[in-house]
Design an enzyme around this catalytic site. Structure first.
Site, PDB file in Angstrom:
ATOM      1  N   ASN A  10      -3.221  58.325  90.155  1.00 42.60           N
ATOM      2  CA  ASN A  10      -3.074  59.298  91.243  1.00 42.60           C
ATOM      3  C   ASN A  10      -1.961  60.280  90.856  1.00 42.60           C
ATOM      4  O   ASN A  10      -0.787  59.912  90.895  1.00 42.60           O
ATOM      5  CB  ASN A  10      -2.740  58.542  92.539  1.00 42.60           C
ATOM      6  N   LYS A  12      -1.051  62.804  92.398  1.00 43.71           N
ATOM      7  CA  LYS A  12      -0.410  63.380  93.602  1.00 43.71           C
ATOM      8  C   LYS A  12      -0.312  64.899  93.439  1.00 43.71           C
ATOM      9  O   LYS A  12      -1.187  65.494  92.807  1.00 43.71           O
ATOM     10  CB  LYS A  12       0.939  62.704  93.860  1.00 43.71           C
ATOM     11  N   HIS A  95      -4.055  57.254 101.760  1.00 41.29           N
ATOM     12  CA  HIS A  95      -2.793  57.047 101.034  1.00 41.29           C
ATOM     13  C   HIS A  95      -1.630  57.091 102.022  1.00 41.29           C
ATOM     14  O   HIS A  95      -1.636  57.880 102.969  1.00 41.29           O
ATOM     15  CB  HIS A  95      -2.617  58.105  99.944  1.00 41.29           C
ATOM     16  N   GLU A  97       1.163  58.360 101.847  1.00 44.16           N
ATOM     17  CA  GLU A  97       1.816  59.669 101.993  1.00 44.16           C
ATOM     18  C   GLU A  97       1.065  60.528 103.003  1.00 44.16           C
ATOM     19  O   GLU A  97       1.673  61.346 103.699  1.00 44.16           O
ATOM     20  CB  GLU A  97       1.925  60.347 100.611  1.00 44.16           C
ATOM     21  N   GLU A 165      -0.921  49.171  98.626  1.00 42.36           N
ATOM     22  CA  GLU A 165       0.251  49.894  98.131  1.00 42.36           C
ATOM     23  C   GLU A 165       1.382  49.779  99.152  1.00 42.36           C
ATOM     24  O   GLU A 165       1.440  50.577 100.107  1.00 42.36           O
ATOM     25  CB  GLU A 165      -0.085  51.372  97.928  1.00 42.36           C
ATOM     26  N   GLY A 171       7.027  54.784  94.144  1.00 41.37           N
ATOM     27  CA  GLY A 171       7.980  55.752  93.622  1.00 41.37           C
ATOM     28  C   GLY A 171       9.423  55.280  93.625  1.00 41.37           C
ATOM     29  O   GLY A 171      10.344  56.067  93.423  1.00 41.37           O
TER      30      GLY A 171
END
Ligand code: 13P
Length: 248
Positions: A10, A12, A95, A97, A165, A171
């Site tokens: 990914n 991003k 996701h 995010e 996740e 991150g």
């Protein structure tokens, strides 16, 4: 049936024509295993570009999002038919995010999942708890709630890969330990067994995401319920190929 190992990258909101071409060319040049499903997800703007440069048909493309309509007045959104039109075969949905920053609800993610599957694209369905939820002992409750919204509208999960996740591992450089991740994956599969039956639950790939890199990927090899990885930062680096090869 054995579950085929799955490694997704990914990207991003990262990359440029030059850097994405370089990543794709390094995948073209690498000797990639045939028993691993490899999917990369550049930003939507570069899907077509990546598709044009990919020579190795072993590597598939995913969009990072899709809107649950085929076309129309939805400024800034991208449609499943457009994703297919530029050669992608998967979509990442849910996701964290998008759930946390863009405030996507479980129901919206489920609605998008249903729509994308109807267009014969695969879905990488992301679930996972935040640090506060983990500290409050709510990990499984959150994962089950996110899964249940999709179970309510989808009975056939054959084209869904579940990506667990944990938000606190994304991150941060602090990947879940193999024991921790295996425990949660096992519980996720148990929950899917209750909702969808044993046969289907046993065939669903449950992949782990959160600070996976070329060094730690192989440490999950003994985890029976970890069927691959969804890789963020390291998917932009040459070590992505080490992750793809980590089960060899
Ligand atoms: P990192 O690998 O950078 O932690 O990101 C994981 C992720 O969010 C993949 O979707």
């Amino acid at each position: 049936m054995a579950r085929k190992f799955f490694v997704g990258g990914n990207f991003k909101m990262n990359g440029s024509k030059a850097s994405i071409k370089q990543i794709v060319e390094s995948l073209n040049a690498a000797e990639l295993p045939t028993d691993v499903e490899i999917v990369i997800a550049p930003p939507a703007l570069y899907l077509h570009w990546a598709h044009d440069h990919l020579k190795d048909t072993k590597v598939e493309l995913a969009a990072q999002n899709a809107f649950p309509k085929d076309n129309g007045a939805y400024t800034g959104e991208i449609a499943a038919p457009q994703i297919k039109d530029v050669g992608a075969t998967w979509v990442i949905l849910g996701h964290s995010e998008r759930r946390t920053i863009i405030k996507e609800s479980d129901e919206f993610v489920a609605d998008k999942t249903k729509h994308v599957l109807e267009h014969d694209l695969g879905v990488i369905l992301c679930i996972g708890e935040t640090l506060e939820e983990r500290d409050a002992g709510m990990t499984l409750e959150v994962c089950n709630r996110q899964l249940d919204a999709v179970c309510d509208v989808i009975k056939d999960w054959s084209r869904i890969v579940v990506a667990y996740e944990p938000v606190w591992a994304i991150g941060t450089g602090l990947a879940a330990t193999p024991d921790d991740a295996q425990f949660t994956h096992h519980e996720i599969r148990k929950h899917l067994t209750e909702k969808l039956g044993e046969e289907q639950a046993n065939s669903i790939r449950i992949i782990y995401g959160g600070s996976v890199n070329g060094k730690n990927a192989a440490s999950f090899n003994a985890c029976a319920d970890i069927d691959g990885y969804l890789v963020g930062g390291a998917s932009l680096k040459p070590e992505f190929i080490d992750i793809v090869n980590s089960r060899q």
